[in-house]
Design an enzyme around this catalytic site. Structure first.
Site, PDB file in Angstrom:
ATOM      1  N   ASP A  24      -3.929   2.613  -5.081  1.00 12.39           N
ATOM      2  CA  ASP A  24      -2.721   2.687  -4.266  1.00 12.39           C
ATOM      3  C   ASP A  24      -2.373   1.378  -3.565  1.00 12.39           C
ATOM      4  OD1 ASP A  24      -4.824   2.680  -2.518  1.00 12.39           O
ATOM      5  OD2 ASP A  24      -4.179   4.405  -1.343  1.00 12.39           O
ATOM      6  N   GLU A  25      -3.000   0.284  -3.980  1.00 10.98           N
ATOM      7  CA  GLU A  25      -2.766  -0.983  -3.273  1.00 10.98           C
ATOM      8  C   GLU A  25      -2.771  -2.153  -4.250  1.00 10.98           C
ATOM      9  OE1 GLU A  25      -4.772  -3.300   0.555  1.00 10.98           O
ATOM     10  OE2 GLU A  25      -5.123  -1.156   0.236  1.00 10.98           O
ATOM     11  N   ASP A  60       0.852  -1.194   0.000  1.00  6.39           N
ATOM     12  CA  ASP A  60       0.000   0.000   0.000  1.00  6.39           C
ATOM     13  C   ASP A  60       0.883   1.238   0.000  1.00  6.39           C
ATOM     14  OD1 ASP A  60      -2.592   1.467   0.463  1.00  6.39           O
ATOM     15  OD2 ASP A  60      -1.537   2.039   2.292  1.00  6.39           O
TER      16      ASP A  60
END
Length: 420
Positions: free
Chosen positions: A112-113, A14
């Site tokens: 974002d992950e 992340d």
């Protein structure tokens, strides 16, 4: 436990305070030293804080709050959201991941992950999973200036939870959990909403059953949970016991089966208080189509898109044991998905889908079904469909269709008022 379930080497990575970090890097400043908030300044003090820097988080400022909730003694800079920038940065990070693994071993969970399956790369690189994780995080920071956290686990669940719960507290931003950590680390999680996949609403439902920790959930009767929450109850029990048999390749397979879906762009922002009216109306449209074509579904999906100022959202599906065309059953699973993933943000688009369709030839009952109730619902649905087909969709309405937030009546007018 290790002998019962496959052991892989999964990384869940992340990007820390991603939106806020991107804005700081563009300004040439350190996100760990800068009080910056990503929000739309045109919306005043009621604007949602899409992201805050790690510097502000240390002072107790949370993401996804409102500007007026930030204590007046804290001074900060407001950066207007730039989704194109964040998407470009995300692509660059994904490019780094692909320098380490093949595309088939990478699953993009959000902007974002990501999950990476590095099981088959340990011998290739002659490195441990911890060494590879450290190298990936170091590469991201050196090339892009972004700080990332990483969870390592034998399955996707434990990798994700290790990252969420522990990684951010470690000096190297990495945490590794194994099956041996389930009782000491996983079961210790409380409140329940800290666990991946358990939202505030599900937490309340479980609290009413006397379940307050993941350990409590793990020790709860599995069949009782399935009776209460359907297949989601089984998933809750499995996850509480560290069980996750899914692999990244499962998520990357495109559905080949026939499916029906229905999407609606809303004319105003909705939230948890009124969006369920819309979801219910859309389920009615889909189930009517299922019945008309003598079909049933084994896979129910719900997608939510947030306001354009925020962007983002989610789409998730749940597979059920017995196929159905029941409005009640499909709505129930849609609301379980909603309660699990909704982030308390303004909603502008809803998608409901029914996949893995089968021809309705017979009704398969489970131990908790009442054949009398099923027959009554079937007869009611047939009568409703016949009336609407003959006299138009607005000839028979639910009480909720008359509420201000309902869109059914106007939508029916635009589609001709009759079923095709």
């Amino acid at each position: 436990m290790e002998s019962l379930y496959p052991k892989r080497n999964i990384l869940c990575i992340d990007l820390k305070s991603f939106f806020a970090s991107c804005e700081c890097i563009e300004r040439g400043i350190d996100p760990f030293k800068c009080p910056l908030v990503v929000a739309n300044p045109n919306q005043g003090n009621g604007a949602i804080t899409l992201a805050v820097t790690p510097y502000l988080k240390k002072q107790g400022v949370k993401s996804r709050g409102r500007l007026f909730e930030i204590p007046p003694n804290i001074k900060y800079t407001i950066a207007k959201p730039r989704m194109n920038l964040y998407i470009e940065k995300s692509k660059q990070v994904i490019g780094i991941y692909l320098d380490f693994v093949a595309e088939e071993d990478l699953y993009i969970y959000s902007i974002d992950e990501c999950f990476l399956d590095i099981t088959n790369y340990l011998k290739l690189y002659r490195k441990s999973d911890m060494d590879i994780a450290l190298e990936i995080l170091d590469t991201i920071y050196k090339k892009l200036g972004l700080t990332a956290t990483c969870g390592i686990g034998p399955n996707m669940l434990l990798a994700k939870v290790a990252m969420d719960i522990e990684a951010k507290h470690n000096s190297n931003n990495i945490a590794k959990w194994t099956y041996e950590d389930i009782e000491t680390k996983l079961w210790a999680i409380t409140p329940l909403s800290k666990m991946w996949g358990i939202g505030p609403r599900m937490e309340k439902n479980l609290n009413k059953l006397g379940i307050f920790s993941i350990g409590d959930l793990a020790k709860t009767n599995r069949l009782g949970l399935k009776d209460k929450f359907g297949v989601m109850g089984t998933e809750l029990w499995n996850h509480a016991n560290g069980i996750d048999l899914s692999i990244i390749k499962d998520y990357k397979k495109m559905a080949k089966s026939e499916s029906y879906s229905h999407s609606q762009v809303l004319f105003k922002d909705y939230n948890e208080n009124n969006i369920k009216i819309i979801i219910s109306e859309m389920v009615d449209v889909l189930t009517s189509r299922l019945r008309k074509n003598n079909k049933q579904t084994r896979c129910i999906g719900l997608g939510i898109s947030y306001s354009k100022d925020i962007s983002g959202g989610f789409y998730h599906t749940v597979k059920i044991d017995n196929p159905t065309d029941s409005s009640y059953e499909i709505l129930r699973y849609c609301l379980i998905i909603f309660d699990k993933f909704y982030e308390n943000l303004p909603i502008r688009k809803v998608t409901v889908s029914c996949g893995t369709l089968e021809k309705k030839e017979s009704v398969q009952l489970n131990l908790f079904d009442s054949s009398k109730e099923l027959e009554e619902e079937k007869n009611i649905n047939i009568a409703i469909d016949q009336i609407k087909t003959k006299y138009g969709k607005n000839s028979l309405l639910k009480a909720t269709n008359l509420l201000e937030d309902s869109t059914a009546i106007e939508r029916n007018k635009k589609t001709g008022g009759h079923y095709s």
